[in-house]
Motif scaffolding. Structure first.
Motif, PDB file in Angstrom:
ATOM      1  N   GLU A  54      44.521 -15.115  28.685  1.00  0.00           N
ATOM      2  CA  GLU A  54      44.015 -13.867  29.247  1.00  0.00           C
ATOM      3  C   GLU A  54      42.488 -13.799  29.230  1.00  0.00           C
ATOM      4  N   THR A  55      41.868 -14.302  28.173  1.00  0.00           N
ATOM      5  CA  THR A  55      40.409 -14.292  28.080  1.00  0.00           C
ATOM      6  C   THR A  55      39.793 -15.098  29.219  1.00  0.00           C
ATOM      7  N   ASP A  56      40.303 -16.307  29.457  1.00  0.00           N
ATOM      8  CA  ASP A  56      39.797 -17.135  30.554  1.00  0.00           C
ATOM      9  C   ASP A  56      40.015 -16.449  31.905  1.00  0.00           C
ATOM     10  N   GLN A  57      41.194 -15.858  32.078  1.00  0.00           N
ATOM     11  CA  GLN A  57      41.476 -15.156  33.334  1.00  0.00           C
ATOM     12  C   GLN A  57      40.450 -14.047  33.566  1.00  0.00           C
ATOM     13  N   GLN A  58      40.217 -13.216  32.566  1.00  0.00           N
ATOM     14  CA  GLN A  58      39.287 -12.099  32.715  1.00  0.00           C
ATOM     15  C   GLN A  58      37.854 -12.584  32.937  1.00  0.00           C
ATOM     16  N   GLU A  59      37.455 -13.649  32.222  1.00  0.00           N
ATOM     17  CA  GLU A  59      36.103 -14.193  32.398  1.00  0.00           C
ATOM     18  C   GLU A  59      35.900 -14.731  33.809  1.00  0.00           C
ATOM     19  N   TRP A  60      36.890 -15.462  34.331  1.00  0.00           N
ATOM     20  CA  TRP A  60      36.784 -16.004  35.681  1.00  0.00           C
ATOM     21  C   TRP A  60      36.780 -14.890  36.722  1.00  0.00           C
ATOM     22  N   MET A  61      37.676 -13.929  36.575  1.00  0.00           N
ATOM     23  CA  MET A  61      37.721 -12.838  37.546  1.00  0.00           C
ATOM     24  C   MET A  61      36.414 -12.045  37.527  1.00  0.00           C
ATOM     25  N   GLN A  62      35.873 -11.797  36.352  1.00  0.00           N
ATOM     26  CA  GLN A  62      34.618 -11.062  36.238  1.00  0.00           C
ATOM     27  C   GLN A  62      33.474 -11.863  36.870  1.00  0.00           C
ATOM     28  N   ALA A  63      33.407 -13.158  36.586  1.00  0.00           N
ATOM     29  CA  ALA A  63      32.350 -14.004  37.141  1.00  0.00           C
ATOM     30  C   ALA A  63      32.438 -14.050  38.665  1.00  0.00           C
ATOM     31  N   ILE A  64      33.650 -14.143  39.198  1.00  0.00           N
ATOM     32  CA  ILE A  64      33.839 -14.157  40.646  1.00  0.00           C
ATOM     33  C   ILE A  64      33.421 -12.818  41.254  1.00  0.00           C
ATOM     34  N   CYS A  65      33.781 -11.739  40.596  1.00  0.00           N
ATOM     35  CA  CYS A  65      33.385 -10.414  41.087  1.00  0.00           C
ATOM     36  C   CYS A  65      31.869 -10.241  41.064  1.00  0.00           C
ATOM     37  N   PHE A  66      31.218 -10.690  39.997  1.00  0.00           N
ATOM     38  CA  PHE A  66      29.754 -10.617  39.935  1.00  0.00           C
ATOM     39  C   PHE A  66      29.132 -11.449  41.058  1.00  0.00           C
ATOM     40  N   ALA A  67      29.666 -12.648  41.290  1.00  0.00           N
ATOM     41  CA  ALA A  67      29.135 -13.520  42.342  1.00  0.00           C
ATOM     42  C   ALA A  67      29.308 -12.862  43.707  1.00  0.00           C
ATOM     43  N   LYS A  68      30.449 -12.241  43.911  1.00  0.00           N
ATOM     44  CA  LYS A  68      30.716 -11.554  45.174  1.00  0.00           C
ATOM     45  C   LYS A  68      29.746 -10.392  45.364  1.00  0.00           C
ATOM     46  N   ALA A  69      29.557  -9.591  44.331  1.00  0.00           N
ATOM     47  CA  ALA A  69      28.640  -8.451  44.420  1.00  0.00           C
ATOM     48  C   ALA A  69      27.207  -8.918  44.645  1.00  0.00           C
ATOM     49  N   ALA A  70      26.812  -9.979  43.958  1.00  0.00           N
ATOM     50  CA  ALA A  70      25.449 -10.495  44.092  1.00  0.00           C
ATOM     51  C   ALA A  70      25.195 -11.025  45.497  1.00  0.00           C
ATOM     52  N   SER A  71      26.221 -11.512  46.165  1.00  0.00           N
ATOM     53  CA  SER A  71      26.039 -12.024  47.521  1.00  0.00           C
ATOM     54  C   SER A  71      25.654 -10.910  48.487  1.00  0.00           C
ATOM     55  N   HIS A  72      25.958  -9.675  48.121  1.00  0.00           N
ATOM     56  CA  HIS A  72      25.615  -8.529  48.962  1.00  0.00           C
ATOM     57  C   HIS A  72      24.286  -7.900  48.573  1.00  0.00           C
ATOM     58  N   GLN A  73      23.919  -7.977  47.320  1.00  0.00           N
ATOM     59  CA  GLN A  73      22.751  -7.258  46.835  1.00  0.00           C
ATOM     60  C   GLN A  73      21.609  -8.143  46.381  1.00  0.00           C
ATOM     61  N   GLY A  74      21.851  -9.434  46.213  1.00  0.00           N
ATOM     62  CA  GLY A  74      20.819 -10.309  45.686  1.00  0.00           C
ATOM     63  C   GLY A  74      20.781 -10.285  44.171  1.00  0.00           C
ATOM     64  N   ASP A  75      21.652  -9.482  43.567  1.00  0.00           N
ATOM     65  CA  ASP A  75      21.780  -9.449  42.113  1.00  0.00           C
ATOM     66  C   ASP A  75      23.196  -9.015  41.774  1.00  0.00           C
ATOM     67  N   ALA A  76      23.491  -8.939  40.498  1.00  0.00           N
ATOM     68  CA  ALA A  76      24.852  -8.589  40.079  1.00  0.00           C
ATOM     69  C   ALA A  76      24.967  -7.103  39.758  1.00  0.00           C
ATOM     70  N   SER A  77      24.210  -6.264  40.429  1.00  0.00           N
ATOM     71  CA  SER A  77      24.194  -4.845  40.107  1.00  0.00           C
ATOM     72  C   SER A  77      25.492  -4.129  40.453  1.00  0.00           C
ATOM     73  N   GLN A  78      26.290  -4.667  41.359  1.00  0.00           N
ATOM     74  CA  GLN A  78      27.535  -4.023  41.723  1.00  0.00           C
ATOM     75  C   GLN A  78      28.687  -4.727  41.014  1.00  0.00           C
ATOM     76  N   ALA A  79      28.692  -4.631  39.712  1.00  0.00           N
ATOM     77  CA  ALA A  79      29.683  -5.303  38.891  1.00  0.00           C
ATOM     78  C   ALA A  79      31.071  -4.735  39.156  1.00  0.00           C
ATOM     79  N   CYS A  80      32.069  -5.596  39.069  1.00  0.00           N
ATOM     80  CA  CYS A  80      33.455  -5.183  39.206  1.00  0.00           C
ATOM     81  C   CYS A  80      34.013  -4.904  37.817  1.00  0.00           C
ATOM     82  N   VAL A  81      34.904  -3.951  37.744  1.00  0.00           N
ATOM     83  CA  VAL A  81      35.588  -3.686  36.485  1.00  0.00           C
ATOM     84  C   VAL A  81      36.924  -4.413  36.532  1.00  0.00           C
ATOM     85  N   VAL A  82      37.117  -5.341  35.616  1.00  0.00           N
ATOM     86  CA  VAL A  82      38.347  -6.103  35.537  1.00  0.00           C
ATOM     87  C   VAL A  82      39.058  -5.669  34.272  1.00  0.00           C
ATOM     88  N   GLN A  83      40.290  -5.219  34.419  1.00  0.00           N
ATOM     89  CA  GLN A  83      41.042  -4.718  33.256  1.00  0.00           C
ATOM     90  C   GLN A  83      42.145  -5.667  32.876  1.00  0.00           C
TER      91      GLN A  83
END
Length: 144
Positions: A115-144
């Motif tokens: 579960e830890t690896d799953q959450q870390e990967w999903m969070q990292a992917i979400c940050f990368a996705k958000a950063a692609s729109h803003q140039g930074d990771a300011s639009q972080a995703c909440v992964v539960q």
């Protein structure tokens, strides 16, 4: 195709900002020196044709997720710009999630060892996705 089936999970990531382009150029992986949005490791990916689970090396670089049989062959890519990321309930696999690139019918199913690896990967992917729109990771995703 089964990979295109929409499996609904309880965690998702979305971003409605303007679309930006994502380079899937393999040279970006080798030349990337920016440490932002980087993550590497082994995950299991469901194959498109046989629908079997195969161990793959994944490398997250900016808004692209590269994968392959090992570090040197991680040249296949998934563009994360505008992609949907969510937990997945598939093949009775724990710690599974899916990535559906924007404008593509194919959904990539991936599962982590725990579960830890799953959450870390999903969070990292979400940050990368958000950063692609803003140039930074300011639009972080909440992964539960």
């Amino acid at each position: 195709m089964a990979d295109e089936d929409q499996q609904h999970g309880s965690t998702s990531c979305s971003n409605s900002n303007a679309e930006s382009r994502c380079s899937s150029n393999v040279d970006n992986l080798q030349k990337e020196t920016d440490l932002e949005n980087m993550k590497d490791g082994w995950l299991m990916k469901r194959t498109k044709m046989s629908q079997k689970w195969k161990k793959q090396w994944f490398s997250l670089r900016k808004s692209t997720l590269f994968y392959g049989d090992d570090v040197e062959s991680a040249t296949k890519s998934i563009c994360l710009t505008g992609a949907e990321i969510a937990e997945a309930d598939i093949d009775k696999k724990s710690f599974a999630f899916k990535v559906t690139p924007k404008g593509r019918k194919r959904t990539f199913f991936i599962h982590a060892e725990n579960e830890t690896d799953q959450q870390e990967w999903m969070q990292a992917i979400c940050f990368a996705k958000a950063a692609s729109h803003q140039g930074d990771a300011s639009q972080a995703c909440v992964v539960q």
